[in-house]
Design a protein around this motif. Structure first.
Motif, PDB file in Angstrom:
ATOM      1  N   SER A  42      91.364  29.071 -28.401  1.00  8.40           N
ATOM      2  CA  SER A  42      91.290  28.420 -29.709  1.00  8.40           C
ATOM      3  C   SER A  42      91.026  26.918 -29.561  1.00  8.40           C
ATOM      4  O   SER A  42      90.193  26.346 -30.273  1.00  8.40           O
ATOM      5  CB  SER A  42      92.605  28.649 -30.469  1.00  8.40           C
ATOM      6  N   ILE A  43      91.714  26.300 -28.613  1.00 14.95           N
ATOM      7  CA  ILE A  43      91.513  24.876 -28.355  1.00 14.95           C
ATOM      8  C   ILE A  43      90.094  24.618 -27.850  1.00 14.95           C
ATOM      9  O   ILE A  43      89.463  23.613 -28.196  1.00 14.95           O
ATOM     10  CB  ILE A  43      92.559  24.359 -27.357  1.00 14.95           C
ATOM     11  N   SER A  44      89.575  25.548 -27.034  1.00 12.23           N
ATOM     12  CA  SER A  44      88.208  25.404 -26.513  1.00 12.23           C
ATOM     13  C   SER A  44      87.188  25.429 -27.646  1.00 12.23           C
ATOM     14  O   SER A  44      86.246  24.631 -27.672  1.00 12.23           O
ATOM     15  CB  SER A  44      87.909  26.517 -25.516  1.00 12.23           C
ATOM     16  N   PHE A  45      87.363  26.360 -28.605  1.00 12.60           N
ATOM     17  CA  PHE A  45      86.481  26.397 -29.767  1.00 12.60           C
ATOM     18  C   PHE A  45      86.568  25.092 -30.546  1.00 12.60           C
ATOM     19  O   PHE A  45      85.543  24.523 -30.948  1.00 12.60           O
ATOM     20  CB  PHE A  45      86.853  27.567 -30.678  1.00 12.60           C
ATOM     21  N   LEU A  46      87.799  24.629 -30.772  1.00 10.13           N
ATOM     22  CA  LEU A  46      87.991  23.412 -31.554  1.00 10.13           C
ATOM     23  C   LEU A  46      87.400  22.197 -30.843  1.00 10.13           C
ATOM     24  O   LEU A  46      86.727  21.360 -31.470  1.00 10.13           O
ATOM     25  CB  LEU A  46      89.487  23.198 -31.804  1.00 10.13           C
ATOM     26  N   ALA A  47      87.613  22.078 -29.543  1.00  9.96           N
ATOM     27  CA  ALA A  47      87.115  20.925 -28.790  1.00  9.96           C
ATOM     28  C   ALA A  47      85.589  20.898 -28.733  1.00  9.96           C
ATOM     29  O   ALA A  47      84.984  19.822 -28.627  1.00  9.96           O
ATOM     30  CB  ALA A  47      87.690  20.941 -27.374  1.00  9.96           C
ATOM     31  N   SER A  48      84.962  22.074 -28.805  1.00  6.30           N
ATOM     32  CA  SER A  48      83.502  22.116 -28.724  1.00  6.30           C
ATOM     33  C   SER A  48      82.834  21.537 -29.968  1.00  6.30           C
ATOM     34  O   SER A  48      81.657  21.190 -29.935  1.00  6.30           O
ATOM     35  CB  SER A  48      83.032  23.561 -28.507  1.00  6.30           C
ATOM     36  N   VAL A  49      83.573  21.426 -31.081  1.00  8.54           N
ATOM     37  CA  VAL A  49      82.986  20.933 -32.336  1.00  8.54           C
ATOM     38  C   VAL A  49      82.711  19.432 -32.270  1.00  8.54           C
ATOM     39  O   VAL A  49      81.565  19.008 -32.477  1.00  8.54           O
ATOM     40  CB  VAL A  49      83.881  21.301 -33.535  1.00  8.54           C
ATOM     41  N   PRO A  50      83.711  18.573 -31.998  1.00 12.88           N
ATOM     42  CA  PRO A  50      83.400  17.138 -31.916  1.00 12.88           C
ATOM     43  C   PRO A  50      82.477  16.800 -30.746  1.00 12.88           C
ATOM     44  O   PRO A  50      81.788  15.766 -30.787  1.00 12.88           O
ATOM     45  CB  PRO A  50      84.779  16.483 -31.754  1.00 12.88           C
ATOM     46  N   LEU A  51      82.450  17.645 -29.723  1.00 14.23           N
ATOM     47  CA  LEU A  51      81.545  17.414 -28.602  1.00 14.23           C
ATOM     48  C   LEU A  51      80.109  17.809 -28.933  1.00 14.23           C
ATOM     49  O   LEU A  51      79.198  17.558 -28.137  1.00 14.23           O
ATOM     50  CB  LEU A  51      82.016  18.210 -27.374  1.00 14.23           C
ATOM     51  N   ARG A  52      79.914  18.462 -30.102  1.00 12.00           N
ATOM     52  CA  ARG A  52      78.593  18.903 -30.562  1.00 12.00           C
ATOM     53  C   ARG A  52      77.980  19.940 -29.626  1.00 12.00           C
ATOM     54  O   ARG A  52      76.766  20.079 -29.523  1.00 12.00           O
ATOM     55  CB  ARG A  52      77.627  17.721 -30.722  1.00 12.00           C
ATOM     56  N   ARG A  53      78.835  20.685 -28.925  1.00  8.82           N
ATOM     57  CA  ARG A  53      78.400  21.765 -28.040  1.00  8.82           C
ATOM     58  C   ARG A  53      79.166  23.033 -28.434  1.00  8.82           C
ATOM     59  O   ARG A  53      80.056  23.473 -27.711  1.00  8.82           O
ATOM     60  CB  ARG A  53      78.649  21.413 -26.574  1.00  8.82           C
ATOM     61  N   PRO A  54      78.838  23.610 -29.596  1.00  6.82           N
ATOM     62  CA  PRO A  54      79.644  24.706 -30.147  1.00  6.82           C
ATOM     63  C   PRO A  54      79.725  25.908 -29.225  1.00  6.82           C
ATOM     64  O   PRO A  54      78.712  26.433 -28.772  1.00  6.82           O
ATOM     65  CB  PRO A  54      78.919  25.053 -31.452  1.00  6.82           C
ATOM     66  N   LEU A  55      80.962  26.304 -28.945  1.00  2.00           N
ATOM     67  CA  LEU A  55      81.185  27.457 -28.080  1.00  2.00           C
ATOM     68  C   LEU A  55      80.633  28.728 -28.718  1.00  2.00           C
ATOM     69  O   LEU A  55      80.211  29.647 -28.015  1.00  2.00           O
ATOM     70  CB  LEU A  55      82.681  27.608 -27.799  1.00  2.00           C
ATOM     71  N   ALA A  56      80.621  28.795 -30.038  1.00  2.00           N
ATOM     72  CA  ALA A  56      80.085  29.970 -30.720  1.00  2.00           C
ATOM     73  C   ALA A  56      78.615  30.186 -30.388  1.00  2.00           C
ATOM     74  O   ALA A  56      78.143  31.324 -30.345  1.00  2.00           O
ATOM     75  CB  ALA A  56      80.265  29.824 -32.232  1.00  2.00           C
ATOM     76  N   LYS A  57      77.872  29.122 -30.164  1.00  2.00           N
ATOM     77  CA  LYS A  57      76.457  29.262 -29.816  1.00  2.00           C
ATOM     78  C   LYS A  57      76.313  29.924 -28.446  1.00  2.00           C
ATOM     79  O   LYS A  57      75.452  30.788 -28.249  1.00  2.00           O
ATOM     80  CB  LYS A  57      75.767  27.897 -29.807  1.00  2.00           C
ATOM     81  N   LYS A  58      77.157  29.535 -27.501  1.00  2.00           N
ATOM     82  CA  LYS A  58      77.132  30.143 -26.177  1.00  2.00           C
ATOM     83  C   LYS A  58      77.415  31.638 -26.267  1.00  2.00           C
ATOM     84  O   LYS A  58      76.739  32.456 -25.639  1.00  2.00           O
ATOM     85  CB  LYS A  58      78.166  29.452 -25.286  1.00  2.00           C
ATOM     86  N   LEU A  59      78.400  32.016 -27.053  1.00  2.00           N
ATOM     87  CA  LEU A  59      78.741  33.428 -27.196  1.00  2.00           C
ATOM     88  C   LEU A  59      77.642  34.189 -27.927  1.00  2.00           C
ATOM     89  O   LEU A  59      77.378  35.350 -27.617  1.00  2.00           O
ATOM     90  CB  LEU A  59      80.070  33.574 -27.930  1.00  2.00           C
ATOM     91  N   ALA A  60      77.005  33.549 -28.916  1.00  2.00           N
ATOM     92  CA  ALA A  60      75.929  34.207 -29.652  1.00  2.00           C
ATOM     93  C   ALA A  60      74.762  34.547 -28.733  1.00  2.00           C
ATOM     94  O   ALA A  60      74.129  35.593 -28.877  1.00  2.00           O
ATOM     95  CB  ALA A  60      75.460  33.320 -30.804  1.00  2.00           C
ATOM     96  N   LYS A  61      74.486  33.673 -27.769  1.00  2.00           N
ATOM     97  CA  LYS A  61      73.411  33.944 -26.812  1.00  2.00           C
ATOM     98  C   LYS A  61      73.742  35.135 -25.923  1.00  2.00           C
ATOM     99  O   LYS A  61      72.850  35.820 -25.426  1.00  2.00           O
ATOM    100  CB  LYS A  61      73.151  32.702 -25.965  1.00  2.00           C
ATOM    101  N   ASP A  62      75.046  35.390 -25.714  1.00  2.00           N
ATOM    102  CA  ASP A  62      75.455  36.579 -24.966  1.00  2.00           C
ATOM    103  C   ASP A  62      75.307  37.841 -25.808  1.00  2.00           C
ATOM    104  O   ASP A  62      75.060  38.928 -25.279  1.00  2.00           O
ATOM    105  CB  ASP A  62      76.914  36.455 -24.511  1.00  2.00           C
ATOM    106  N   MET A  63      75.480  37.696 -27.123  1.00  3.50           N
ATOM    107  CA  MET A  63      75.479  38.848 -28.003  1.00  3.50           C
ATOM    108  C   MET A  63      74.085  39.278 -28.427  1.00  3.50           C
ATOM    109  O   MET A  63      73.853  40.447 -28.731  1.00  3.50           O
ATOM    110  CB  MET A  63      76.301  38.531 -29.264  1.00  3.50           C
ATOM    111  N   ALA A  64      73.139  38.357 -28.473  1.00  5.03           N
ATOM    112  CA  ALA A  64      71.803  38.677 -28.974  1.00  5.03           C
ATOM    113  C   ALA A  64      70.759  37.812 -28.266  1.00  5.03           C
ATOM    114  O   ALA A  64      71.047  36.672 -27.893  1.00  5.03           O
ATOM    115  CB  ALA A  64      71.732  38.440 -30.488  1.00  5.03           C
ATOM    116  N   PRO A  65      69.560  38.349 -28.076  1.00  2.00           N
ATOM    117  CA  PRO A  65      68.483  37.582 -27.426  1.00  2.00           C
ATOM    118  C   PRO A  65      67.842  36.599 -28.392  1.00  2.00           C
ATOM    119  O   PRO A  65      66.720  36.791 -28.855  1.00  2.00           O
ATOM    120  CB  PRO A  65      67.497  38.685 -26.992  1.00  2.00           C
ATOM    121  N   ILE A  66      68.543  35.523 -28.706  1.00  2.00           N
ATOM    122  CA  ILE A  66      68.069  34.553 -29.690  1.00  2.00           C
ATOM    123  C   ILE A  66      67.157  33.533 -29.002  1.00  2.00           C
ATOM    124  O   ILE A  66      67.544  32.942 -27.986  1.00  2.00           O
ATOM    125  CB  ILE A  66      69.254  33.834 -30.360  1.00  2.00           C
TER     126      ILE A  66
END
Length: 240
Positions: free
Chosen positions: A135-159
């Protein structure tokens, strides 16, 4: 050195995944890349191996080693499995999935705490503390402008990478990273309250249902939001 030929399993996986839909923006000088969201079945087939590798396999290895080798052996086996997978992918030049990285965070916390105590409460507390770190990793990725959700989305789909670089898409993944930080933090609060106020049996059954419900809501909101984002980006006129 020649690159090894594509394995049949990889070839079939690539064939099953739909290609990005071309648009005027994909031509030379176009403004953006349109992206056609793959079918749900294609997404599941793409994500399943990563889910098994990063989530199911470490648990299976841990419990198998627990029966055969005891607690210390199980901890060593779980840590060796996760970090061995990361090292193997790094040496072979393959990308390391976000799920595997999250599994590494979780298994590290569990191993350290389990080595320090054999308390049943502390044992069940370990996954919750791992969830807190995620949870902290997700939160910390926001102010760093490197969203962890984007990394996971690339694992889930060939975007396509060009689609991910779109400003609206990047902003969407920042918001979703914040959403998942809140979902996981709620998971932690529920788990801690039940662990210290209810029986272990109640904790295992009721907590599992509540956490699964929260996760389902998070997934639903994420998928709905991503489809909405895709429609908006695809509907933008291509810049000359």
């Amino acid at each position: 050195m020649q690159r090894p030929a594509t394995r049949p399993a990889e070839a079939s996986e690539k064939a099953a995944l739909p290609a990005p839909r071309p648009s005027a923006g994909d031509e030379p000088g176009g403004g953006h890349h349109a992206f056609e969201l793959p079918r749900v079945t294609a997404l599941l087939m793409h994500a399943l191996p990563r889910f098994v590798e990063g989530v199911i396999a470490p648990v299976a290895v841990f419990y198998a080693a627990l029966v055969l080798l005891g607690l210390n052996g199980a901890l060593i086996a779980a840590v060796a499995w996760v970090y061995g997978g990361i090292i193997y992918r790094y040496v072979r030049g393959h990308p390391v999935s976000g799920m595997l990285l999250l599994a590494a965070v979780g298994v590290t916390v569990r191993a350290v705490l389990a080595a320090a105590t054999h308390s049943a409460v502390v044992y069940f507390l370990q996954p919750t503390l791992g969830t807190l770190l995620v949870s902290i990793s997700f939160l910390a990725s926001v102010p760093l402008r490197r969203p962890l959700a984007k990394k996971l989305a690339k694992d889930m789909a060939p975007i396509p990478e060009a689609f991910l670089q779109h400003a609206r898409v990047h902003q969407f993944f920042l918001r979703i990273s914040l959403l998942w930080s809140m979902v996981l933090f709620a998971n932690v609060l529920i788990s801690l309250w039940m662990l210290f106020n209810e029986s272990l049996g109640m904790y295992l059954w009721v907590r599992t249902g509540l956490v699964a419900g929260l996760g389902a809501i998070g997934v639903g909101v994420s998928v709905w939001g991503f489809k909405r984002c895709v429609r908006r980006v695809n509907g933008e006129p291509a810049r000359a």
